[in-house]
Write a protein that holds these residues in place. Structure first.
Motif, mmCIF file in Angstrom:
data_model
loop_
_atom_site.group_PDB
_atom_site.id
_atom_site.type_symbol
_atom_site.label_atom_id
_atom_site.label_comp_id
_atom_site.label_asym_id
_atom_site.label_seq_id
_atom_site.Cartn_x
_atom_site.Cartn_y
_atom_site.Cartn_z
ATOM 1 N N SER A 136 0.853 -1.064 -0.255
ATOM 2 C CA SER A 136 -0.132 -0.008 0.017
ATOM 3 C C SER A 136 0.961 1.246 0.153
ATOM 4 O O SER A 136 2.115 1.055 0.517
ATOM 5 N N PRO A 137 0.420 2.288 -0.417
ATOM 6 C CA PRO A 137 1.144 3.745 -0.469
ATOM 7 C C PRO A 137 1.369 4.155 0.815
ATOM 8 O O PRO A 137 1.035 5.401 1.024
ATOM 9 N N ILE A 138 2.046 3.566 1.856
ATOM 10 C CA ILE A 138 2.000 4.051 3.131
ATOM 11 C C ILE A 138 3.703 4.062 3.387
ATOM 12 O O ILE A 138 4.311 2.955 3.474
ATOM 13 N N PRO A 139 4.169 5.123 3.775
ATOM 14 C CA PRO A 139 5.586 5.185 4.106
ATOM 15 C C PRO A 139 5.995 4.647 5.352
ATOM 16 O O PRO A 139 4.891 4.439 6.190
ATOM 17 N N PHE A 140 7.292 4.168 5.619
ATOM 18 C CA PHE A 140 7.416 3.214 6.737
ATOM 19 C C PHE A 140 7.432 4.421 8.035
ATOM 20 O O PHE A 140 6.982 4.070 8.950
ATOM 21 N N ALA A 141 7.859 5.502 7.974
ATOM 22 C CA ALA A 141 7.788 6.650 8.746
ATOM 23 C C ALA A 141 7.760 8.060 8.333
ATOM 24 O O ALA A 141 8.226 8.188 7.147
ATOM 25 N N PRO A 142 7.416 9.255 9.089
ATOM 26 C CA PRO A 142 7.580 10.573 8.591
ATOM 27 C C PRO A 142 8.816 10.709 7.685
ATOM 28 O O PRO A 142 9.939 10.751 8.424
ATOM 29 N N GLY A 143 8.710 11.177 6.581
ATOM 30 C CA GLY A 143 10.041 11.643 6.085
ATOM 31 C C GLY A 143 10.713 10.764 4.954
ATOM 32 O O GLY A 143 11.602 10.851 4.215
ATOM 33 N N TRP A 144 10.212 9.195 5.009
ATOM 34 C CA TRP A 144 10.361 8.045 4.382
ATOM 35 C C TRP A 144 9.747 8.342 3.106
ATOM 36 O O TRP A 144 8.670 8.839 2.888
ATOM 37 N N PRO A 145 10.052 7.752 1.942
ATOM 38 C CA PRO A 145 9.519 7.738 0.728
ATOM 39 C C PRO A 145 8.258 7.168 0.630
ATOM 40 O O PRO A 145 8.079 6.150 1.342
ATOM 41 N N VAL A 146 7.442 7.358 -0.091
ATOM 42 C CA VAL A 146 5.863 6.821 -0.350
ATOM 43 C C VAL A 146 6.148 5.927 -1.400
ATOM 44 O O VAL A 146 6.689 6.138 -2.398
ATOM 45 N N LEU B 132 2.168 -2.157 -5.170
ATOM 46 C CA LEU B 132 2.340 -3.357 -6.423
ATOM 47 C C LEU B 132 1.029 -3.597 -6.902
ATOM 48 O O LEU B 132 -0.219 -3.894 -6.059
ATOM 49 N N THR B 133 0.843 -3.917 -8.236
ATOM 50 C CA THR B 133 -0.137 -4.584 -8.856
ATOM 51 C C THR B 133 -0.152 -6.077 -8.590
ATOM 52 O O THR B 133 0.859 -6.669 -8.005
ATOM 53 N N ASP B 134 -1.486 -6.493 -8.772
ATOM 54 C CA ASP B 134 -1.472 -8.024 -8.786
ATOM 55 C C ASP B 134 -0.207 -8.711 -9.723
ATOM 56 O O ASP B 134 0.410 -9.875 -9.000
ATOM 57 N N GLU B 135 -0.239 -8.226 -10.748
ATOM 58 C CA GLU B 135 1.016 -8.849 -11.670
ATOM 59 C C GLU B 135 2.384 -8.530 -10.985
ATOM 60 O O GLU B 135 3.160 -9.500 -11.082
ATOM 61 N N ASP B 136 2.598 -7.470 -10.328
ATOM 62 C CA ASP B 136 3.746 -7.269 -9.626
ATOM 63 C C ASP B 136 4.112 -8.293 -8.483
ATOM 64 O O ASP B 136 5.235 -8.764 -8.348
ATOM 65 N N SER C 182 0.513 -1.937 7.639
ATOM 66 C CA SER C 182 1.084 -1.599 6.141
ATOM 67 C C SER C 182 0.530 -2.017 4.962
ATOM 68 O O SER C 182 0.592 -1.510 4.085
ATOM 69 N N ASN C 183 -0.377 -3.095 5.301
ATOM 70 C CA ASN C 183 -1.306 -3.403 4.359
ATOM 71 C C ASN C 183 -2.778 -3.148 4.234
ATOM 72 O O ASN C 183 -3.219 -3.768 5.308
ATOM 73 N N HIS C 184 -3.109 -2.213 3.435
ATOM 74 C CA HIS C 184 -4.539 -1.896 3.425
ATOM 75 C C HIS C 184 -5.226 -2.311 2.290
ATOM 76 O O HIS C 184 -6.196 -1.637 2.013
ATOM 77 N N ARG C 185 -4.778 -3.313 1.565
ATOM 78 C CA ARG C 185 -5.124 -3.660 0.359
ATOM 79 C C ARG C 185 -6.524 -4.708 0.569
ATOM 80 O O ARG C 185 -6.892 -4.955 1.908
ATOM 81 N N ARG C 186 -7.295 -4.184 -0.513
ATOM 82 C CA ARG C 186 -8.841 -5.133 -0.248
ATOM 83 C C ARG C 186 -8.840 -6.545 -1.528
ATOM 84 O O ARG C 186 -10.010 -6.996 -1.613
ATOM 85 N N ASP C 187 -7.769 -6.756 -2.032
ATOM 86 C CA ASP C 187 -7.684 -7.533 -3.108
ATOM 87 C C ASP C 187 -7.462 -8.967 -2.358
ATOM 88 O O ASP C 187 -7.031 -8.827 -1.330
ATOM 89 N N GLY D 56 -6.511 -7.514 3.166
ATOM 90 C CA GLY D 56 -7.839 -7.801 3.839
ATOM 91 C C GLY D 56 -7.624 -8.573 5.319
ATOM 92 O O GLY D 56 -6.965 -8.278 6.206
ATOM 93 N N ASP D 57 -8.190 -9.824 4.975
ATOM 94 C CA ASP D 57 -8.144 -10.858 6.386
ATOM 95 C C ASP D 57 -6.883 -11.512 6.369
ATOM 96 O O ASP D 57 -5.912 -11.218 5.546
ATOM 97 N N PHE D 58 -6.796 -12.417 7.451
ATOM 98 C CA PHE D 58 -5.492 -12.903 7.317
ATOM 99 C C PHE D 58 -5.164 -13.981 6.485
ATOM 100 O O PHE D 58 -3.840 -13.856 6.115
ATOM 101 N N GLY D 59 -6.258 -14.668 5.568
ATOM 102 C CA GLY D 59 -5.643 -15.309 4.543
ATOM 103 C C GLY D 59 -5.052 -14.458 3.458
ATOM 104 O O GLY D 59 -4.316 -14.830 2.749
ATOM 105 N N GLY D 60 -5.733 -13.495 3.145
ATOM 106 C CA GLY D 60 -5.103 -12.382 2.177
ATOM 107 C C GLY D 60 -3.799 -11.991 2.410
ATOM 108 O O GLY D 60 -2.654 -11.827 1.532
ATOM 109 N N ARG D 61 -3.565 -11.646 3.794
ATOM 110 C CA ARG D 61 -2.437 -10.940 4.096
ATOM 111 C C ARG D 61 -1.220 -11.998 4.260
ATOM 112 O O ARG D 61 0.029 -11.738 3.987
ATOM 113 N N THR D 62 -1.456 -13.192 4.383
ATOM 114 C CA THR D 62 -0.502 -14.279 4.667
ATOM 115 C C THR D 62 -0.404 -15.043 2.932
ATOM 116 O O THR D 62 0.567 -15.881 2.959
#
Length: 373
Positions: A138-148, A152-156, A197-202, A206-212
């Motif tokens: 997701s487009p979330i930087p690690f910390a303030p001042g870090w790059p956004v 990644l796409t599904d293909e990525d 760090s993962n706010h995806r819904r694909d 999402g849930d534990f199964g998606g994130r793992t």
């Protein structure tokens, strides 16, 4: 002479490793940032890893190595993204074996924490320094001042899975006994695991199964690529937001890790190396000697620690003395103990520790004159 569990062999899959005291992966930031030598191991790596293998450690795990150039942590980290690099990495495996240790290599994609300068320098590298656009779930930087990061796409993501599998194949062809998947310390796979760090819904979020899903697909792909070679996974057992002490923010938790570990074993993992943290920049970490051992112990318990177990669990984190390491094993909290900081400045520590525990020294004849008589 006495016996110490620390210096007894341990089986990882079909491989017998000569002792339970291991050197974990630690970045050396010593590869070229650009040009033909970008990410290639050089003289420093050969000297560093060969010497530490000679020091009597049971296994050496080579530092985090990018599965693609953009997967490196820093511009000076290693990359194993093409077959032409097999001979150079093969030199590392050969030297580690010559020192008497098993040889593993940690494979990594740094995700949003990539494109940094060397570890002792501040900031991120720009394009003129060999840097790149970082990516993440997701487009979330690690910390303030870090790059956004670019999301990644599904293909990525499918390309990341294949990159891990191909890097693992290369590592085994180079002579390594196996590979370790880096799913810890806030790097890409850990970023996918954690709701911080993962706010995806694909299907990758999402849930534990998606994130793992990513780590499980990486493990399965590697197992298919390396046959019976040893397959290790390093996890961060907690983001330190849900426990010890909890601060109420979303994050990957010990409970999540205990749910994931048996699934990874089902997918083909031969060993779980347990660390913590690295994905939430301001997490409150309950540090101190052996501060991460509780997590390894919990993973060992959920995997059926005790008689007949076939999947060892490794502990690490400020293990600074042989008596401390031996007690971790004696108490059944882990099967392997990893010492990092100690090995950086004292490559012969394992041989010295043998003496401290009154175990037969086993010094090479070439070095025995330097020991007490």
């Amino acid at each position: 002479m006495s016996r110490a569990r620390l210096f007894e062999p341990v089986h990882v899959g079909g491989l017998e490793v000569p002792s339970r005291l291991w050197m974990p992966p630690m970045c050396q930031y010593s590869a070229a940032a650009e040009g033909a030598g970008m990410g290639m191991p050089g003289d420093w790596h050969r000297l560093h890893y060969g010497t530490r293998a000679l020091g009597g450690v049971g296994a050496v795990i080579v530092e985090a190595t990018g599965v693609v150039p953009e997967g490196r942590i820093s511009v000076n980290c290693l990359s194993f993204h093409e077959d032409a690099r097999i001979p150079a990495f093969g030199d590392l495996a050969r030297l580690i074996h010559a020192g008497g240790a098993a040889a593993f290599i940690q494979l990594n994609h740094a995700g949003r924490k990539g494109s940094a300068r060397a570890g002792w320098l501040e900031g991120h590298a720009g394009g003129e320094e060999g840097g790149w656009q970082v990516v993440g779930p997701s487009p979330i930087p690690f910390a303030p001042g870090w790059p956004v990061p670019r999301e990644l796409t599904d293909e990525d993501v499918q390309g990341v899975v294949e990159a891990f599998a191909q890097a693992a194949r290369r590592a085994v062809e180079a002579g390594f006994d196996g590979v370790q998947v880096h799913a810890a310390h806030g790097y890409l796979i850990h970023q996918f695991l954690s709701p911080a760090s993962n706010h995806r819904r694909d299907r990758w979020g999402g849930d534990f199964g998606g994130r793992t899903r990513l780590v499980r697909e990486v493990v399965r792909a590697i197992r298919g690529a390396i046959g019976d070679a040893a397959l290790l996974v390093r996890v961060s057992a907690t983001d330190w937001t849900q426990e010890y002490p909890a601060d109420g923010r979303p994050g990957w938790s010990l409970e999540d890790t205990l749910r994931l570990a048996p699934l990874l074993v089902e997918d083909g993992v031969d060993m779980v190396n347990v660390s913590t943290g690295g994905n939430v920049h301001d997490a409150r970490i309950a540090g101190g000697p052996g501060y991460q051992v509780f997590a390894a112990s919990a993973v060992r318990d959920v995997l059926g620690g005790g008689g007949g177990r076939t999947v060892p669990v490794a502990a690490c984190g400020l293990v600074l003395a042989p008596e401390q390491a031996e007690q971790i094993l004696a108490d059944g909290r882990a099967d392997v103990v990893e010492i990092g900081r100690v090995m950086l400045t004292d490559p012969m520590a394992p041989r010295v520790w043998r003496g401290r525990l009154r175990v037969e020294q086993g010094w090479p004849e070439q070095l025995r004159r330097g020991t007490a008589r």
